[in-house]
Design an enzyme around this catalytic site. Structure first.
Site: not given
Length: 252
Positions: A80, A91, A93, A122, A125
């Site tokens: 991140n 983020h 991912e 989330c 992602c």
């Protein structure tokens, strides 16, 4: 308010149970591989551990991911970097998939790859990994506030949703989830990213790095995976390094 919270809990439980019923349990050998590679993702984050307070000069939250090919070899990593980039979308991912797909000769999709991530993805992602056709996602810590996004996509029959798994017996998973539950006591809106700045969280990530360093595979076919994972982590920059991800594109 209490009735609304109760209803939300019932909905989330229903989604979780339905998703679990669909998943095929991995073999014992795969469970060991998932443990090795989950430790790898945790170790990647620990190498650049962010301390409280998070400032404009901080990289971002203590969350990160690795990308693994069909042979269970790590090929890419990202952490991140929402603060350092001044971009809330950065983020782990998102950075992982976007930067990997920008590597020469990789192509348009991440089909056939598995993402190992330290925190349940989330909605953003999850959507990105679905659109880029990631085949499987393994997460360590559940996110009771922003998780379940994958289950929601399955609920509406969205196409190409990845398989998902979390290693329930992983010591670091147990420590992080129990730690966040305790941290949340008495807080109206507990922040999981704030919890991930605590000493308790740091200890779980530190333990993962040490466990990976000392790891002895039970199954002989996983010995090479351990060696590859250890070598991969050693190439990831630490706190003094620079997350210039294009430098880590795989070479053919």
């Amino acid at each position: 308010m209490n009735s609304m919270k109760a209803l939300a809990s019932v909905v989330l439980l229903s989604l979780t149970l339905e998703a679990a019923a669909e998943e095929t349990m991995p073999t014992a050998q795969q469970i060991e591989r998932d443990e090795i590679l989950s430790l790898t993702a945790l170790a990647v984050v620990y190498r650049d551990w962010q301390k409280a307070p998070i400032t404009a000069d901080s990289r971002g939250h203590n969350i990160g991911s690795i990308l693994v090919d069909k042979d269970s070899t790590p090929v890419f990593w990202a952490r991140n970097a929402a603060n350092k980039t001044d971009n809330a979308s950065q983020h782990g991912e998102v950075r992982l998939i976007q930067n990997f797909l920008n590597c020469p000769s990789v192509g348009k999709y991440a089909k056939g790859y598995t993402v190992y991530t330290t925190l349940e993805p989330c909605a953003m992602c999850t959507g990105l990994m679905t659109l880029t056709r990631v085949s499987r996602v393994v997460y360590v810590q559940a996110d009771p506030g922003f998780g379940h996004a994958r289950d929601a996509l399955k609920k509406i029959n969205y196409p190409n949703v990845f398989d998902q798994y979390s290693p329930s017996d992983l010591d670091q998973k147990k420590a992080l989830e129990a730690g966040f539950q305790n941290y949340s006591q008495g807080k109206e809106n507990p922040s999981i990213t704030d919890f991930l700045l605590t000493v308790e969280a740091r200890n779980a990530f530190s333990d993962a790095e040490k466990q990976l360093s000392d790891y002895k595979a039970i199954y002989p076919e996983n010995a090479a995976i351990v060696a590859n994972a250890q070598a991969f982590v050693n190439k990831v920059p630490g706190v003094e390094g620079e997350d210039h991800l294009p430098d880590y594109c795989p070479t053919k």
